[in-house]
Design a protein around this motif. Structure first.
Motif, PDB file in Angstrom:
ATOM      1  N   LEU A 105     -52.702  54.757  41.845  1.00  7.76           N
ATOM      2  CA  LEU A 105     -51.282  55.034  41.649  1.00  7.76           C
ATOM      3  C   LEU A 105     -50.553  54.734  40.201  1.00  7.76           C
ATOM      4  CD1 LEU A 105     -50.150  53.220  44.845  1.00  7.76           C
ATOM      5  CD2 LEU A 105     -49.920  55.778  44.623  1.00  7.76           C
ATOM      6  N   VAL A 137     -43.420  59.244  42.551  1.00 15.72           N
ATOM      7  CA  VAL A 137     -44.648  59.092  43.246  1.00 15.72           C
ATOM      8  C   VAL A 137     -44.802  58.082  44.119  1.00 15.72           C
ATOM      9  CG1 VAL A 137     -47.110  58.334  42.648  1.00 15.72           C
ATOM     10  CG2 VAL A 137     -45.816  59.612  40.819  1.00 15.72           C
ATOM     11  N   VAL A 181     -49.044  60.426  47.332  1.00 16.17           N
ATOM     12  CA  VAL A 181     -50.746  59.926  47.078  1.00 16.17           C
ATOM     13  C   VAL A 181     -51.279  59.074  48.254  1.00 16.17           C
ATOM     14  CG1 VAL A 181     -52.234  59.056  45.331  1.00 16.17           C
ATOM     15  CG2 VAL A 181     -50.124  60.071  44.538  1.00 16.17           C
ATOM     16  N   ARG A 182     -52.579  59.681  48.615  1.00 18.01           N
ATOM     17  CA  ARG A 182     -53.312  58.953  49.483  1.00 18.01           C
ATOM     18  C   ARG A 182     -54.524  58.500  48.887  1.00 18.01           C
ATOM     19  NH1 ARG A 182     -53.070  56.190  54.466  1.00 18.01           N
ATOM     20  NH2 ARG A 182     -55.413  55.978  55.076  1.00 18.01           N
ATOM     21  N   ALA A 183     -54.678  57.367  48.532  1.00 17.93           N
ATOM     22  CA  ALA A 183     -55.971  56.914  47.879  1.00 17.93           C
ATOM     23  C   ALA A 183     -57.080  56.309  48.956  1.00 17.93           C
ATOM     24  CB  ALA A 183     -55.634  55.564  46.904  1.00 17.93           C
ATOM     25  N   VAL A 197     -44.338  63.280  44.610  1.00 23.27           N
ATOM     26  CA  VAL A 197     -45.828  63.364  44.536  1.00 23.27           C
ATOM     27  C   VAL A 197     -46.407  62.518  45.460  1.00 23.27           C
ATOM     28  CG1 VAL A 197     -48.103  62.881  42.961  1.00 23.27           C
ATOM     29  CG2 VAL A 197     -45.819  64.135  42.157  1.00 23.27           C
ATOM     30  N   ARG A 248     -49.104  67.129  46.895  1.00 27.89           N
ATOM     31  CA  ARG A 248     -49.811  65.983  48.072  1.00 27.89           C
ATOM     32  C   ARG A 248     -51.343  65.967  47.078  1.00 27.89           C
ATOM     33  NH1 ARG A 248     -48.889  67.821  54.005  1.00 27.89           N
ATOM     34  NH2 ARG A 248     -46.923  68.602  53.924  1.00 27.89           N
ATOM     35  N   ARG A 249     -51.661  64.588  46.896  1.00 32.61           N
ATOM     36  CA  ARG A 249     -52.722  64.229  46.224  1.00 32.61           C
ATOM     37  C   ARG A 249     -53.468  63.325  47.046  1.00 32.61           C
ATOM     38  NH1 ARG A 249     -52.277  63.739  40.212  1.00 32.61           N
ATOM     39  NH2 ARG A 249     -54.529  63.466  40.512  1.00 32.61           N
ATOM     40  N   VAL A 303     -56.898  61.033  46.663  1.00 31.01           N
ATOM     41  CA  VAL A 303     -57.714  60.647  45.411  1.00 31.01           C
ATOM     42  C   VAL A 303     -58.828  59.630  45.762  1.00 31.01           C
ATOM     43  CG1 VAL A 303     -57.668  59.923  43.124  1.00 31.01           C
ATOM     44  CG2 VAL A 303     -55.898  61.201  43.800  1.00 31.01           C
ATOM     45  N   ILE A 361     -51.550  57.940  38.271  1.00 33.20           N
ATOM     46  CA  ILE A 361     -50.847  59.064  38.614  1.00 33.20           C
ATOM     47  C   ILE A 361     -49.304  58.870  38.020  1.00 33.20           C
ATOM     48  CG2 ILE A 361     -49.943  60.603  40.526  1.00 33.20           C
ATOM     49  CD1 ILE A 361     -52.445  60.089  41.961  1.00 33.20           C
TER      50      ILE A 361
END
Length: 183
Positions: free
Chosen positions: A108, A16, A46-48, A44, A97-98, A100, A111
């Motif tokens: 993070l 992640v 992740v863009r928060a 994975v 790709r997530r 969130v 996930i």
């Protein structure tokens, strides 16, 4: 989330990566790709994101169209990070790709919730007064609450004026893009 398999009876987690378009974030994405490729795990990315003025202000006057706009911008930044880091998403990896909505640290950690996961984050190297004043809530939150192994990747070391030159180049690029959009 991606499915988890087993290898020789041991659980295999995901790699992640907290993705940003900063130099440290791009270094973390490159390292995450390397780790996923080396171990055969799913990457994975992740863009928060949060509303620019914060959740408390947004809750007082919510506007769904703005939230959709900000989520779309976060998606574009995630795609752009792959382009900047490696010239595009690698074809030899399984990538999830997530995007969130929420603060980066808690997102993070949520996930990367399995002990078999590897969480990769980037950390900038501020200089001078910025080093003393720089508040890193993500870097305080994740090591204290993550349930998996955390890999912190340092951003590149820049000479004093290089950061300013890079920021100026990014500013000029944004101005050029917006001038093409307006008639």
């Amino acid at each position: 989330m991606a499915s988890r398999g087993t290898t020789d009876g041991a659980r295999v987690g995901d790699v992640v990566v907290g993705v940003s378009d900063s130099l440290a974030g791009l270094a973390a994405l490159r390292r995450g790709i390397l780790e996923a490729r080396r171990t055969g795990r799913t990457l994975v990315a992740v863009r928060a994101w949060e509303p620019p003025e914060g959740e408390a202000v947004y809750r007082r006057r919510p506007e769904p169209s703005w939230a959709r706009l900000w989520a779309g911008e976060a998606r574009q930044r995630l795609d752009r990070a792959f382009d900047l880091a490696t010239g595009g998403p690698p074809a030899d990896l399984r990538i999830v790709r997530r995007v969130v909505r929420g603060p980066a640290g808690p997102v993070l950690c949520a996930i990367a919730s399995s002990p078999a996961d590897l969480l990769v984050i980037g950390m900038a190297r501020p200089r001078g007064l910025a080093a003393w004043l720089h508040i890193r809530p993500v870097h305080r939150h994740i090591p204290a609450r993550a349930e998996c192994e955390v890999l912190v990747v340092a951003g590149p070391r820049l000479l004093p004026r290089e950061g300013r030159i890079l920021r100026r180049g990014d500013l000029l690029e944004r101005r050029a893009r917006t001038s093409r959009l307006t008639p």
